[in-house]
Design an enzyme around this catalytic site. Sequence first.
Site, short mmCIF file in Angstrom:
data_model
loop_
_atom_site.label_atom_id
_atom_site.label_comp_id
_atom_site.label_asym_id
_atom_site.label_seq_id
_atom_site.Cartn_x
_atom_site.Cartn_y
_atom_site.Cartn_z
N SER A 199 -32.40 -2.29 19.28
CA SER A 199 -32.99 -0.89 19.73
C SER A 199 -32.42 0.16 18.79
CB SER A 199 -32.38 -0.82 21.24
OG SER A 199 -30.96 -0.50 21.05
N ASP B 59 -36.87 -2.78 18.75
CA ASP B 59 -37.21 -2.70 20.24
C ASP B 59 -37.47 -1.28 20.58
OD1 ASP B 59 -37.45 -3.43 22.87
OD2 ASP B 59 -35.45 -3.36 23.27
N HIS B 60 -38.46 -0.84 21.05
CA HIS B 60 -38.78 0.45 21.72
C HIS B 60 -38.66 1.68 20.43
CE1 HIS B 60 -39.18 -0.46 25.91
NE2 HIS B 60 -38.12 -1.16 25.65
N THR C 165 -30.25 -6.69 29.56
CA THR C 165 -29.34 -6.77 30.70
C THR C 165 -28.37 -8.11 31.06
OG1 THR C 165 -30.66 -5.12 31.70
CG2 THR C 165 -28.91 -6.22 33.25
N ASP D 73 -43.30 2.38 20.66
CA ASP D 73 -43.63 2.73 22.02
C ASP D 73 -44.18 4.20 22.35
OD1 ASP D 73 -43.31 3.14 24.80
OD2 ASP D 73 -41.18 2.55 24.92
N SER E 29 -35.02 -9.57 32.83
CA SER E 29 -33.68 -10.09 33.08
C SER E 29 -33.71 -10.55 34.55
CB SER E 29 -32.48 -9.06 32.65
OG SER E 29 -32.12 -9.03 31.30
N HIS F 15 -41.48 -6.45 29.18
CA HIS F 15 -40.18 -5.92 28.79
C HIS F 15 -39.59 -5.94 30.23
CE1 HIS F 15 -40.18 -3.51 24.77
NE2 HIS F 15 -41.45 -4.24 25.15
N GLY F 16 -38.11 -5.52 30.52
CA GLY F 16 -37.50 -5.54 31.64
C GLY F 16 -37.38 -6.90 32.25
P1 13P Z 1 -33.75 -5.73 30.68
O1 13P Z 1 -32.93 -4.78 31.00
O2 13P Z 1 -34.40 -6.51 32.02
O3 13P Z 1 -32.78 -6.95 30.12
O4 13P Z 1 -35.00 -5.66 29.71
C1 13P Z 1 -34.84 -5.51 28.50
C2 13P Z 1 -35.89 -4.89 27.59
O5 13P Z 1 -36.96 -4.84 27.97
C3 13P Z 1 -35.64 -4.70 26.12
O6 13P Z 1 -36.75 -4.04 25.43
O1 G3H Z 2 -34.92 -1.76 26.65
C1 G3H Z 2 -33.97 -1.31 26.13
C2 G3H Z 2 -32.92 -2.35 25.79
O2 G3H Z 2 -32.27 -2.89 26.92
C3 G3H Z 2 -32.15 -1.68 24.71
O3 G3H Z 2 -31.14 -0.83 25.47
O4 G3H Z 2 -31.50 1.27 24.02
O5 G3H Z 2 -29.23 0.73 25.55
O6 G3H Z 2 -29.88 -0.39 23.21
P1 G3H Z 2 -30.41 0.33 24.62
ZN ZN Z 3 -37.79 -2.87 26.90
#
Ligand code: 13P
Ligand code: G3H
Ligand code: ZN
EC number: 4.1.2.13
Length: 311
Positions: free
Chosen positions: A50, A82-83, A259, A104, A216, A213-214
């Site tokens: 990220s 990521d993002h 997470t 994103d 966990s 995404h998301g």
């Molecule tokens: P979690 O917070 O559910 O692990 O999602 C991570 C994520 O989507 C990173 O882009």
């Molecule tokens: O989706 C987000 C990821 O969990 C990355 O988180 O921006 O705190 O590194 P971060």
């Molecule tokens: Zn994400």
Amino acid sequence: MALVTTTEMFRKAYSGGYAIGAFNVNNMEIVQGITEAAGELKSPLILQVSAGARKYANHTYLMKLVEAALIENDIPIALHLDHGGDFEICKSCIDGGFSSVMIDGSSHSFEDNIALSKKVVEYAHAKGVVVEGELGQLAGVEDDVKISAEDAKYTHPDQVEEFVSRTGVDSLAIAIGTSHGAFKFKPGHNPMLRFDILDEIAKRLPNYPIVLHGSSSVSPEYVKIIQENGGRLADAIGIPEDMLRQAAKSAVCKINIDTDLRLAMTAGVREVLYQKPEVFDPREYLKIGRANIKTLVAHKIVNVLGSDGKA
Ligand code: 13P
Ligand code: G3H
Ligand code: ZN
């Protein structure tokens, strides 16, 4: 083996009914825990970074850690941003050796998201890098920005064909009820994902890789260890593993997990520091966190993603 893009990984995952885990990395122990598990299980892998991770660890350090993982493990690994929030960070990661980036644009209007994503795709494809786009908005915390469950927006299936054809993105992240962070559902509410929206999107985009995404699961086992060792994580709830398994068998080819890694690492570190206050050698607690990450990722690969033996 050199870094690969996700193209071949996603093609095989789609037809094989499994998904590739995309795990967030920030330091050496996290990279080692994830890649040792994937290496031993012969699973293809996406390591993702990220903007916050890049700021924390520095682009070059992360690149070199991933290069080391490629030398130590004989599996295909893609390195993904990521993002990515704007063109500049995507360009910097493309120029700096990543094989995949996410742009994103989900917080922008449909037209602005298309314009931004298209610009990144043109730059990335010219350099052999693939691009993930996003339509719809997840709830949760991302780069310190919190989006409430009420403000989250499911992806509209009637927008996906136009978005993909006008931007040229290679994969699409969608919002169907997953969310970032450790508090995905309210206690007492049944976790729910909109598989009807996923099915409708898959119908409109045949053979096209979808990203969740998301994702966990917020293992109660690690939450318990954290709570018992001085942490505070009451009411943390994640996505049930059977729902993710169901998603992995569908058009979903990439499942994002951060997470759960944080919880596994924190549980290990807390346990040592809380139970053995005399410890002050970082290796003593980091190695327990790293071992937890390896166990967790092995479990995900076999029981959730189904990607073991697919390298
Ligand atoms: P979690 O917070 O559910 O692990 O999602 C991570 C994520 O989507 C990173 O882009
Ligand atoms: O989706 C987000 C990821 O969990 C990355 O988180 O921006 O705190 O590194 P971060
Ligand atoms: Zn994400």
